[in-house]
Design a protein around this motif. Structure first.
Motif, PDB file in Angstrom:
ATOM      1  N   LYS A  77      14.744 -35.307  44.477  1.00 17.27           N
ATOM      2  CA  LYS A  77      13.833 -35.675  45.560  1.00 17.27           C
ATOM      3  C   LYS A  77      13.549 -34.485  46.458  1.00 17.27           C
ATOM      4  O   LYS A  77      12.404 -34.259  46.861  1.00 17.27           O
ATOM      5  N   VAL A  78      14.575 -33.720  46.782  1.00 16.81           N
ATOM      6  CA  VAL A  78      14.394 -32.545  47.631  1.00 16.81           C
ATOM      7  C   VAL A  78      13.530 -31.514  46.909  1.00 16.81           C
ATOM      8  O   VAL A  78      12.626 -30.921  47.508  1.00 16.81           O
ATOM      9  N   ALA A  79      13.776 -31.321  45.628  1.00 16.71           N
ATOM     10  CA  ALA A  79      12.996 -30.345  44.855  1.00 16.71           C
ATOM     11  C   ALA A  79      11.534 -30.752  44.750  1.00 16.71           C
ATOM     12  O   ALA A  79      10.660 -29.895  44.589  1.00 16.71           O
ATOM     13  N   ALA A  80      11.252 -32.039  44.858  1.00 15.04           N
ATOM     14  CA  ALA A  80       9.880 -32.524  44.714  1.00 15.04           C
ATOM     15  C   ALA A  80       9.057 -32.331  45.987  1.00 15.04           C
ATOM     16  O   ALA A  80       7.838 -32.490  45.970  1.00 15.04           O
ATOM     17  N   ILE A  81       9.693 -31.971  47.092  1.00 12.92           N
ATOM     18  CA  ILE A  81       8.960 -31.747  48.341  1.00 12.92           C
ATOM     19  C   ILE A  81       8.230 -30.417  48.236  1.00 12.92           C
ATOM     20  O   ILE A  81       8.812 -29.397  47.904  1.00 12.92           O
ATOM     21  N   MET A  83      27.156 -49.278  44.138  1.00 10.22           N
ATOM     22  CA  MET A  83      27.635 -48.561  45.316  1.00 10.22           C
ATOM     23  C   MET A  83      26.682 -47.459  45.734  1.00 10.22           C
ATOM     24  O   MET A  83      26.075 -46.795  44.895  1.00 10.22           O
ATOM     25  N   SER A  84      26.606 -47.255  47.051  1.00 10.93           N
ATOM     26  CA  SER A  84      25.896 -46.092  47.572  1.00 10.93           C
ATOM     27  C   SER A  84      26.783 -44.868  47.333  1.00 10.93           C
ATOM     28  O   SER A  84      27.974 -44.996  46.996  1.00 10.93           O
ATOM     29  N   PHE A  85      26.212 -43.703  47.555  1.00 11.65           N
ATOM     30  CA  PHE A  85      26.993 -42.478  47.420  1.00 11.65           C
ATOM     31  C   PHE A  85      28.205 -42.515  48.348  1.00 11.65           C
ATOM     32  O   PHE A  85      29.323 -42.199  47.943  1.00 11.65           O
ATOM     33  N   GLU A  86      27.970 -42.929  49.599  1.00 12.25           N
ATOM     34  CA  GLU A  86      29.036 -42.940  50.592  1.00 12.25           C
ATOM     35  C   GLU A  86      30.155 -43.913  50.224  1.00 12.25           C
ATOM     36  O   GLU A  86      31.343 -43.598  50.390  1.00 12.25           O
ATOM     37  N   CYS A  89      28.851 -40.684  41.963  1.00 11.16           N
ATOM     38  CA  CYS A  89      28.567 -39.686  42.996  1.00 11.16           C
ATOM     39  C   CYS A  89      27.706 -38.551  42.430  1.00 11.16           C
ATOM     40  O   CYS A  89      26.732 -38.132  43.067  1.00 11.16           O
ATOM     41  N   SER A  90      28.039 -38.073  41.245  1.00 12.29           N
ATOM     42  CA  SER A  90      27.263 -36.997  40.619  1.00 12.29           C
ATOM     43  C   SER A  90      25.833 -37.431  40.361  1.00 12.29           C
ATOM     44  O   SER A  90      24.888 -36.671  40.608  1.00 12.29           O
ATOM     45  N   ASP A  91      25.654 -38.653  39.863  1.00 13.31           N
ATOM     46  CA  ASP A  91      24.311 -39.171  39.591  1.00 13.31           C
ATOM     47  C   ASP A  91      23.492 -39.294  40.871  1.00 13.31           C
ATOM     48  O   ASP A  91      22.311 -38.940  40.908  1.00 13.31           O
ATOM     49  N   LYS A  92      24.118 -39.807  41.941  1.00  7.39           N
ATOM     50  CA  LYS A  92      23.405 -39.968  43.213  1.00  7.39           C
ATOM     51  C   LYS A  92      23.036 -38.604  43.803  1.00  7.39           C
ATOM     52  O   LYS A  92      21.956 -38.438  44.363  1.00  7.39           O
ATOM     53  N   LEU A  93      23.915 -37.613  43.669  1.00  4.75           N
ATOM     54  CA  LEU A  93      23.593 -36.266  44.149  1.00  4.75           C
ATOM     55  C   LEU A  93      22.442 -35.667  43.353  1.00  4.75           C
ATOM     56  O   LEU A  93      21.553 -35.025  43.921  1.00  4.75           O
TER      57      LEU A  93
END
Length: 80
Positions: free
Chosen positions: A59-63, A9-12, A49-53
């Protein structure tokens, strides 16, 4: 309830199903055995959900940002 395995499943999708599970449990109109099954499914969905978050946060931190605060690229999540 969806027949899709939680791991696919996707997060959504996981969040939407988790909301349905919680709604069913909150209604109080579910037999004990079904409540236990729903609770187990809900725990799996919550973990997904926790894993996907966590993945998204990594990913955001890697920017990386340049001196003007603009995205300059990305760094590998696991540099080796």
């Amino acid at each position: 309830m969806s027949d899709t395995p939680v791991s696919e499943m996707s997060f959504e999708q996981a969040m939407a199903e988790l909301e349905r599970v919680v709604g069913q449990l909150d209604s109080g109109d579910v037999a004990l055995d079904e409540s236990i099954r729903l609770y187990q499914r809900g725990a799996e969905l919550k973990k997904r959900c926790s894993d996907k978050l966590a993945e998204a946060e990594e990913k955001v931190a890697a920017i990386t940002l340049d001196e003007q605060g603009q995205p300059a690229g990305t760094q590998p999540l696991d540099p080796k």
